[in-house]
Design a protein around this motif. Structure first.
Motif, PDB file in Angstrom:
ATOM      1  N   ALA A  59       0.819  -1.218   0.000  1.00 45.54           N
ATOM      2  CA  ALA A  59       0.000   0.000   0.000  1.00 45.54           C
ATOM      3  C   ALA A  59       0.847   1.259   0.000  1.00 45.54           C
ATOM      4  N   ARG A 119      -8.268  -4.468   1.989  1.00 46.51           N
ATOM      5  CA  ARG A 119      -7.037  -5.026   1.439  1.00 46.51           C
ATOM      6  C   ARG A 119      -7.056  -5.002  -0.084  1.00 46.51           C
ATOM      7  N   ALA A 122      -6.215  -1.543  -1.189  1.00 46.78           N
ATOM      8  CA  ALA A 122      -4.799  -1.228  -0.984  1.00 46.78           C
ATOM      9  C   ALA A 122      -3.916  -1.905  -2.022  1.00 46.78           C
ATOM     10  N   THR A 147      -4.928  -0.740   6.729  1.00 48.43           N
ATOM     11  CA  THR A 147      -4.175  -0.808   5.472  1.00 48.43           C
ATOM     12  C   THR A 147      -3.366   0.455   5.227  1.00 48.43           C
TER      13      THR A 147
END
Length: 345
Positions: A59, A119, A122, A147
């Motif tokens: 990320a 997730r 990201a 994240t």
């Protein structure tokens, strides 16, 4: 670390694991949204990830050229949303960011678990997320924090946590100005039809309405106040109820343009003229207000500018910049058109 910036020294999985008293593998499972972790352990690790502002390597992408911002619209793509979207898209072009638009509502939140959804955002390279009015749960917002994805809520109905960054308008001042305008025309029996009772923006508009009445020495009549949703149908049905009262209002403050248009239709069904028999104000100043017949007197929210500020704010957060404030309110403005006039009797 606050939502406005990121730590200079990145926290590692090993540090999180040591603080939680678990293995690095367990922390990695939580970060990746795996289910094979005990709930109490998951809760502890997630709290530490938030506290340390841990950002997974996948990320950690610079917020520069080719950045992508996820725009999530709560509800339908009506006139209000389209005004905001225009501002968001124009801002994206200014900063060199692409805009991906999605939609959620109270019954249809992002698919999968909050952790899995965050997730996916990201790992897909999103620079940040902008949510219009807000519909995500605290779990979704917590998952975004884990994240490391920056989040900005635009025109929030409510905020699960005070530290969530938001861009809105001066709703109290807007409700106050609309009601003062009607009082200045000579109206004394003024109704209010607004959005969800628990909505922060609606509460602020309603408080402005009440404050204006109180300043004029007029007690708020509960029979004249209706709160439900920012929908046309709410304005229509509430308008009919108000106009069927033995002592009906001579003016109504609408909590949105769509509500105001519903009230105007209710007046037509009851054989009343706008504005001679009933004055009506809206709130937003969307294209609907300008196209209405007669054109609608409104409190203008700078919706396009709000969208622009939201994108630039989320990009600043993605670049690691600190914000002067997590809450930005842009000024509202009374725009007088043709749906308000002095009462005839």
């Amino acid at each position: 670390m606050s939502a406005g910036g990121r730590q200079t020294e990145r926290t590692t999985l090993a540090q999180i694991a040591a603080s939680a008293g678990v293995s690095v593998a367990t922390v990695s499972k939580v970060v990746n949204g795996r289910h094979d972790v005990a709930e109490d352990t998951r809760a502890l690790v997630e709290e530490l990830l938030r506290a340390h502002a841990y950002v997974p390597p996948s990320a950690r992408r610079p917020a520069g050229a080719d950045a992508t911002v996820e725009l999530i619209v709560h509800g339908g793509f009506g006139a209000y949303a389209m005004e905001v979207i225009q501002g968001v898209v124009h801002a994206g072009a200014e900063v060199g960011a692409s805009i991906v638009i999605g939609q959620v509502d109270d019954e249809h939140l992002p698919a999968g678990t909050p952790q899995g959804w965050a997730r996916r955002l990201a790992t897909s390279g999103r620079a940040g997320v902008v949510i219009v009015t807000g519909a995500l749960t605290s779990a979704h917002i917590d998952a975004l924090a884990v994240t490391g994805l920056p989040l900005v809520v635009l025109d929030p109905m409510s905020l699960p946590r005070v530290e969530v960054t938001s861009v809105g308008s001066t709703n109290f001042a807007g409700g106050l100005a609309a009601t003062q305008h009607l009082l200045g025309l000579g109206h004394r029996r003024i109704g209010y039809v607004g959005g969800p009772p628990g909505s922060g923006c609606n509460q602020a508009r309603l408080h402005g309405y009440r404050a204006a009445l109180e300043s004029a020495g007029i007690a708020t009549d509960p029979d004249l106040v209706h709160n439900a949703h920012f929908h046309y149908e709410v304005g229509l049905h509430a308008g009919l109820r108000l106009l069927d009262l033995p002592h009906r209002p001579t003016a109504v403050v609408g909590g949105s343009d769509t509500i105001a248009l519903g009230i105007i239709e209710a007046a037509r069904l009851r054989g009343l003229r706008i504005p001679q028999d009933l004055s009506v104000t809206g709130f937003d100043d969307t294209e609907l207000a300008r196209m209405a017949s007669p054109p609608l007197t409104v409190i203008r929210q700078p919706l396009r500018e709000m969208g622009r500020v939201a994108v630039k704010t989320v990009m600043r957060m993605a670049a690691g910049e600190s914000l002067d404030s997590h809450h930005v309110e842009l000024a509202t403005e009374l725009v007088v058109r043709s749906t308000t006039a002095p009462p005839e009797n």
